[in-house]
Design an enzyme around this catalytic site. Structure first.
Site, mmCIF file in Angstrom:
data_model
loop_
_atom_site.group_PDB
_atom_site.id
_atom_site.type_symbol
_atom_site.label_atom_id
_atom_site.label_comp_id
_atom_site.label_asym_id
_atom_site.label_seq_id
_atom_site.Cartn_x
_atom_site.Cartn_y
_atom_site.Cartn_z
ATOM 1 N N SER A 22 124.795 -55.526 64.172
ATOM 2 C CA SER A 22 125.845 -55.248 63.662
ATOM 3 C C SER A 22 125.879 -53.561 63.250
ATOM 4 O O SER A 22 127.142 -52.948 63.177
ATOM 5 C CB SER A 22 125.811 -55.733 62.167
ATOM 6 O OG SER A 22 124.821 -55.247 60.993
ATOM 7 N N ASN A 23 125.012 -52.795 63.373
ATOM 8 C CA ASN A 23 124.808 -51.274 63.233
ATOM 9 C C ASN A 23 125.347 -50.623 64.579
ATOM 10 O O ASN A 23 126.164 -49.860 64.591
ATOM 11 C CB ASN A 23 123.582 -50.743 62.886
ATOM 12 C CG ASN A 23 123.200 -50.866 61.493
ATOM 13 O OD1 ASN A 23 124.005 -50.102 60.472
ATOM 14 N ND2 ASN A 23 122.301 -51.721 60.860
ATOM 15 N N MET A 99 113.139 -53.601 66.605
ATOM 16 C CA MET A 99 111.688 -54.128 65.955
ATOM 17 C C MET A 99 110.517 -54.163 66.694
ATOM 18 O O MET A 99 109.914 -55.222 66.931
ATOM 19 C CB MET A 99 111.956 -55.699 65.596
ATOM 20 C CG MET A 99 113.308 -55.988 64.782
ATOM 21 S SD MET A 99 113.246 -55.053 63.364
ATOM 22 C CE MET A 99 112.210 -55.923 62.160
ATOM 23 N N LEU A 102 106.816 -47.859 68.153
ATOM 24 C CA LEU A 102 107.041 -46.846 69.088
ATOM 25 C C LEU A 102 105.761 -46.066 69.283
ATOM 26 O O LEU A 102 104.923 -45.846 68.134
ATOM 27 C CB LEU A 102 108.184 -45.713 69.025
ATOM 28 C CG LEU A 102 109.605 -46.429 68.603
ATOM 29 C CD1 LEU A 102 110.576 -45.540 68.273
ATOM 30 C CD2 LEU A 102 109.935 -47.399 70.169
ATOM 31 N N HIS A 118 117.227 -47.540 58.014
ATOM 32 C CA HIS A 118 116.189 -48.636 57.412
ATOM 33 C C HIS A 118 116.603 -49.135 55.913
ATOM 34 O O HIS A 118 117.274 -48.128 55.339
ATOM 35 C CB HIS A 118 114.874 -47.686 57.058
ATOM 36 C CG HIS A 118 113.891 -48.408 56.311
ATOM 37 N ND1 HIS A 118 113.072 -49.644 57.002
ATOM 38 C CD2 HIS A 118 113.428 -48.722 54.860
ATOM 39 C CE1 HIS A 118 112.305 -50.440 56.215
ATOM 40 N NE2 HIS A 118 112.349 -49.873 54.962
#
Ligand code: GRF
Length: 220
Positions: A22-23, A99, A102, A118
């Site tokens: 959605s972002n 998710m 890194l 976040h």
């Protein structure tokens, strides 16, 4: 002190997403509505069935699924992502519900050019289930944070935050939904600020060269 350069317009983005996206959609909408001077070169995912990939395809944006199972080491996986992002001339990487931890193989080359969103007011409640953590702790305000990414999770310099109330009787879903509305406004605003070269990074502090109340008025 690191001053963000004003990039050639539009800013070329690579979006990393693992889920519903959605972002990502908020970024796509802001671009299509002319509120954000950017172009999404590609959407990368570690999940073949991420709905974010469907959203990207719906808007004719290139998508790449990189299968973690094909890579023994996290570093090798991140090297593969890096090569793909570089091949698409990506200038800024946006983690939008990505998710996966890194490694420095990806973080270093995009130092000060990678951001994350976040769903809490960092440094409170980093990691998973931030909204659940906020309710359990009993805070009265929560919100979302957009920050530059460094080697540690949910840790880099904070660019902007938006607050929302935590109400009596809120479920995790209630709070997540309230925060998400703000996420969708905040993230495109911040990317537009980066595109305009309006941020300066001074250690942990991100300074805004023009006074900005986030989210920007233009994103309302
Ligand atoms: C958002 O709450 C974001 O803050 C967090 O993961 C969620 C992703 O949602 N990092 P979506 O995939 O963008 O809908």
């Amino acid at each position: 002190m690191f001053e963000q350069e004003q990039t050639s317009s539009p800013l070329i983005l690579g979006v990393l997403a693992s889920g519903r996206g959605s972002n990502l959609q908020a970024i796509i909408d802001a671009i299509e509505e002319g509120r954000l001077e950017a172009k999404i070169a590609l959407v990368l995912s570690n999940k073949a069935d991420a709905f974010a990939l469907v959203r990207a395809k719906n808007h004719y944006i290139s998508t790449v699924f990189v299968d973690p199972k094909q890579y023994e080491r996290r570093e090798d996986y991140d090297d593969a992502l890096l090569k793909t992002l570089q091949a698409h001339q990506v200038q800024v990487v946006v983690l939008a519900g990505y998710m996966r931890l890194l490694t420095e193989h990806l973080v270093k080359p995009f130092h000060n050019r990678m951001i994350n969103i976040h769903p809490s007011l960092l440094p409170a409640f980093p990691g998973l289930h931030a909204q659940r953590q906020a309710i359990a702790y009993g805070v009265k305000l929560s919100g979302c944070t957009v920050h530059f990414v460094d080697e540690k999770m949910d840790n880099g310099p904070i660019i902007a935050q938006t607050t929302v109330p935590v109400l009596d009787g809120d479920t995790e879903e209630d709070l997540a939904g309230r925060i998400l509305v703000e996420e969708h406004r905040l993230l495109p605003s911040v990317i537009q600020r980066i595109a305009e070269g309006k941020l300066r990074i001074d250690g942990r502090r991100v300074l805004h060269l023009e006074k900005t109340r986030f989210p920007l008025e233009i994103n309302r």
